[in-house]
Design an enzyme around this catalytic site. Structure first.
Site, PDB file in Angstrom:
ATOM      1  N   LYS A 197     -58.291 -33.539  27.495  1.00 15.08           N
ATOM      2  CA  LYS A 197     -58.363 -32.388  26.565  1.00 15.08           C
ATOM      3  C   LYS A 197     -59.096 -31.325  26.949  1.00 15.08           C
ATOM      4  O   LYS A 197     -59.909 -31.469  27.982  1.00 15.08           O
ATOM      5  CB  LYS A 197     -58.676 -33.075  25.277  1.00 15.08           C
ATOM      6  CG  LYS A 197     -57.779 -33.657  24.647  1.00 15.08           C
ATOM      7  CD  LYS A 197     -57.818 -34.042  23.385  1.00 15.08           C
ATOM      8  CE  LYS A 197     -56.444 -34.766  22.699  1.00 15.08           C
ATOM      9  NZ  LYS A 197     -56.458 -35.457  21.199  1.00 15.08           N
ATOM     10  N   ARG A 239     -56.478 -43.858  23.326  1.00 12.47           N
ATOM     11  CA  ARG A 239     -55.060 -43.116  23.768  1.00 12.47           C
ATOM     12  C   ARG A 239     -55.020 -42.221  24.818  1.00 12.47           C
ATOM     13  O   ARG A 239     -55.938 -41.245  24.832  1.00 12.47           O
ATOM     14  CB  ARG A 239     -54.681 -42.112  22.400  1.00 12.47           C
ATOM     15  CG  ARG A 239     -53.427 -41.639  22.668  1.00 12.47           C
ATOM     16  CD  ARG A 239     -52.942 -40.772  21.247  1.00 12.47           C
ATOM     17  NE  ARG A 239     -51.660 -40.036  21.543  1.00 12.47           N
ATOM     18  CZ  ARG A 239     -51.365 -38.915  22.307  1.00 12.47           C
ATOM     19  NH1 ARG A 239     -52.358 -38.501  22.772  1.00 12.47           N
ATOM     20  NH2 ARG A 239     -49.997 -38.398  22.252  1.00 12.47           N
TER      21      ARG A 239
HETATM   22  N1  HH2 Z   1     -53.706 -36.181  20.497  1.00 13.43           N
HETATM   23  C1  HH2 Z   1     -52.452 -35.533  20.953  1.00 13.43           C
HETATM   24  C2  HH2 Z   1     -51.616 -36.337  20.076  1.00 13.43           C
HETATM   25  N2  HH2 Z   1     -51.426 -37.227  19.507  1.00 13.43           N
HETATM   26  N3  HH2 Z   1     -52.783 -38.845  18.246  1.00 13.43           N
HETATM   27  C3  HH2 Z   1     -53.700 -39.422  17.975  1.00 13.43           C
HETATM   28  N4  HH2 Z   1     -53.824 -40.486  17.149  1.00 13.43           N
HETATM   29  N5  HH2 Z   1     -55.078 -38.885  18.507  1.00 13.43           N
HETATM   30  C4  HH2 Z   1     -55.034 -37.923  19.385  1.00 13.43           C
HETATM   31  O1  HH2 Z   1     -56.178 -37.644  19.704  1.00 13.43           O
HETATM   32  C5  HH2 Z   1     -53.925 -37.214  19.599  1.00 13.43           C
HETATM   33  C6  HH2 Z   1     -52.555 -37.864  19.069  1.00 13.43           C
HETATM   34  C7  HH2 Z   1     -52.701 -34.739  21.594  1.00 13.43           C
HETATM   35  O2  HH2 Z   1     -52.270 -34.963  22.983  1.00 13.43           O
HETATM   36  P1  HH2 Z   1     -50.673 -35.015  24.062  1.00 13.43           P
HETATM   37  O3  HH2 Z   1     -50.074 -35.900  23.314  1.00 13.43           O
HETATM   38  O4  HH2 Z   1     -51.132 -35.242  25.193  1.00 13.43           O
HETATM   39  O5  HH2 Z   1     -50.359 -33.545  23.979  1.00 13.43           O
HETATM   40  P2  HH2 Z   1     -49.382 -32.796  23.028  1.00 13.43           P
HETATM   41  O6  HH2 Z   1     -49.735 -32.559  21.723  1.00 13.43           O
HETATM   42  O7  HH2 Z   1     -49.363 -31.176  23.669  1.00 13.43           O
HETATM   43  O8  HH2 Z   1     -48.017 -33.266  23.280  1.00 13.43           O
END
Ligand code: HH2
Length: 263
Positions: A197, A239
């Site tokens: 992040k 995660r």
């Molecule tokens: N962060 C993201 C998405 N889903 N779910 C939970 N429970 N906790 C988190 O911190 C979280 C989440 C954001 O990260 P990512 O899926 O890698 O990116 P994007 O939202 O751009 O798909």
């Protein structure tokens, strides 16, 4: 929990797994690397992301959930939409990973586990002016309130997640990480997602030869440090994008250090 974004625009792996076959192969790779859960998402929630239409999100995630669940993979569905949650559960997902913390009743109705994540505002605007008087207390109190309601509604398993980076400055994220014990003390299993992040980019400084904060693919040390810290604080699941490295860190913390601490 390994991250599997079936999106063209996720902040770190966007576009890499937009093709269903590539996504399913990556899901299996995450399991081979040691993931207990594969978290399938079809809508980026990165700061500034545009919402995705329901039919498009369904088109992205359902075949991938179906193929992975049929192969025995434990699948969670990362969505804010009731229809996507229902379709994913019908396709074999058994955990609703809900960054809007609003699908508790749906999880109760479906009889599946629910992870309630804290967010301030929507992805499009959440990083403009995140404001709290006491970020740790406000995040904890809201999550406990939602979790209690979900348990009363009959959700069989409720997780809470502070939502690192969701309407939070770097200082807010660090305060939440520093006080994870307060979330663990609520008794609900805690999930934390800090992997790659933006605040880690700020903390780690510039990538070699580049201006500005470290790039998303150059945040492994920060991702592992924060995942390891979270596990040492008693967090039950992290995660992550880099499952193999996180798994190794977890085995050192949970296996060796914890055993010695208990001896
Ligand atoms: N962060 C993201 C998405 N889903 N779910 C939970 N429970 N906790 C988190 O911190 C979280 C989440 C954001 O990260 P990512 O899926 O890698 O990116 P994007 O939202 O751009 O798909």
């Amino acid at each position: 929990m390994g991250v599997l974004n079936v999106t063209p625009d996720s902040f770190s792996d966007g576009g890499r797994f937009a093709d269903p076959d590539a996504a399913v192969a990556q899901g299996h790779a995450l399991v081979a690397d040691g993931a207990d859960w594969v978290d399938v998402g079809g809508e980026s929630t990165r700061p500034g992301a545009e919402p995705v239409a329901e039919d498009e999100e369904l088109r992205r995630v359902v075949p991938v959930v179906e193929a992975l669940a049929a192969a025995g993979v434990r699948v969670s569905i990362d969505t804010r939409k009731e229809a996507v949650a229902r379709a994913a559960v019908a396709a074999g997902a058994t955990l609703l990973n809900d960054v809007s913390a609003s699908l508790g009743d749906v999880a109760a109705d479906l009889g599946v586990a629910w992870a309630a994540m804290h967010a301030q505002g929507d992805p499009a605007t959440m990083q403009l002016h995140p404001t709290y008087e006491d970020v740790v207390a406000e995040v904890r109190d809201l999550l406990v309130q939602r979790a209690e309601r979900a348990v009363a509604a009959g959700v069989p398993e409720v997780w809470i997640d502070p939502g690192i980076g969701f309407g939070k400055t770097a200082a807010h994220n660090l305060a939440l990480l520093a006080h994870l014990d307060e979330l663990v003390a609520t008794g609900y299993p805690v999930l934390v997602g800090s992997s790659r992040k933006a605040f880690l980019g700020q903390l780690l400084g510039t990538s070699d030869g580049a201006d500005g904060p470290a790039a998303t693919d150059d945040r492994l040390e920060g991702s592992l440090a924060t995942a390891t810290w979270a596990m040492a604080c008693g967090v039950a699941m992290v995660r992550v994008h880099d499952v193999r490295a996180a798994r190794h860190a977890a085995s050192v913390v949970a296996g060796e250090i914890t055993r010695n601490a208990a001896a």
